[in-house]
Design an enzyme around this catalytic site. Sequence first.
Site: not given
Ligand SMILES: Cc1cc2nc3c(=O)[nH]c(=O)nc-3n(C[C@H](O)[C@H](O)[C@H](O)COP(=O)(O)OP(=O)(O)OC[C@H]3O[C@@H](n4cnc5c(N)ncnc54)[C@H](O)[C@@H]3O)c2cc1C
Length: 335
Positions: A148, A151-152
């Site tokens: 990202c 983000c970084d």
């Molecule tokens: C390395 C990295 C650094 C980042 N840094 C930043 C930053 O500095 N700032 C920023 O704004 N964004 C950052 N991001 C992006 C940010 O992390 C994501 O936009 C955000 O986490 C998305 O949130 P979400 O809840 O939609 O999904 P996710 O964070 O992808 O969470 C998905 C969840 O669903 C669960 N899940 C999946 N399938 C199932 C299932 N079948 N049953 C139950 N649970 C399930 C997983 O276990 C997880 O808990 C970064 C991403 C990465 C990879």
Amino acid sequence: MDFSLSNLSTNKTDGQQHVEVLVIGSGPAGLTAALYAARADLNPVVLAGMDLGGQVSLTYTVENYPGFPEGVGGAEMVELFQKQAERFGAKVEFDTATEVDLSKRPLRVKTYNGEYLAETVIITTGATPLHLNVPGEKEMTGRGVSYCATCDGWFFKDKDVVVVGGGDSALEEAIFLTRYAKSVTIVHRRDSLRAGVILQNRAMENPKITFVWNAVVTQILGGEAVHGVRLKDTVTGEEREHATDGVFIFIGHKPNTELFEGQLEIDELGYLIVDKLMHTRVAGVFAAGEAADPHFRQVITSAGMGAAAAMQAIHFIQEQASDEPQTPVLVKSES
Ligand SMILES: Cc1cc2nc3c(=O)[nH]c(=O)nc-3n(C[C@H](O)[C@H](O)[C@H](O)COP(=O)(O)OP(=O)(O)OC[C@H]3O[C@@H](n4cnc5c(N)ncnc54)[C@H](O)[C@@H]3O)c2cc1C
């Protein structure tokens, strides 16, 4: 205010648990949805899945989420999200949804440990950035390896970085990184790019960007921080080291939505289709965060979608309590 359906909150019978709000996923979208539903006294259950806290828990520091002027560790941030939701009655279960039946009410979600009968389901299963699966990648994620740039990128002011990929997002992110980095080297496994022509021209004209063609990264070198990558020429097979301070990997993103295939509308890239109120096509089923968002993919936007989905779930339950339809009503998607 109590508008719950016959106060069922969370009733357990025969390995089945009846809940008003089931949140699938424990990332920023899921935990925020849980907070809102919990504050409406709906005792939401959150299925954490395999990655408690979601993608952001992988990152070392988050500096673009308001309220943390000094930044906050990714894992610490989602732990705070979780505590806040639990304070109002949300229950986080270390369990994963394995099968869903959204064709009748109550909605059914099977997990490794049992089955939930839910009045509403909020899907926040997120997405997974595709990995290179090379040595050093996992160990140095958040310590120089990133998926990202928004983000970084800031952490790489005046540094040399490598971008891996040749599509639109790789080039967009590479161009974005030139705001900070001293140099950006795009490593692409072919000798031509998949990205659109305008983007290609913009990248090629940028004095900070150079290309390494016909090459793949076979190893990320470093320890506490990245100091290089090992590159392999896909034509000659020759290997060499390339010094760099960071590696940004943009080889694709996969939404975690297979579970819902055939039951919900999913676009050609695998994202759940929702309208602007987070409705899927099945009444009582909402989706939020990266599972339904190919564009923004940030903590703040995912959390915002989670809040919106929970507000709609609360509204749905209120309506059901006054006039309860027995079969799911298909909602026309606006997307
Ligand atoms: C390395 C990295 C650094 C980042 N840094 C930043 C930053 O500095 N700032 C920023 O704004 N964004 C950052 N991001 C992006 C940010 O992390 C994501 O936009 C955000 O986490 C998305 O949130 P979400 O809840 O939609 O999904 P996710 O964070 O992808 O969470 C998905 C969840 O669903 C669960 N899940 C999946 N399938 C199932 C299932 N079948 N049953 C139950 N649970 C399930 C997983 O276990 C997880 O808990 C970064 C991403 C990465 C990879």
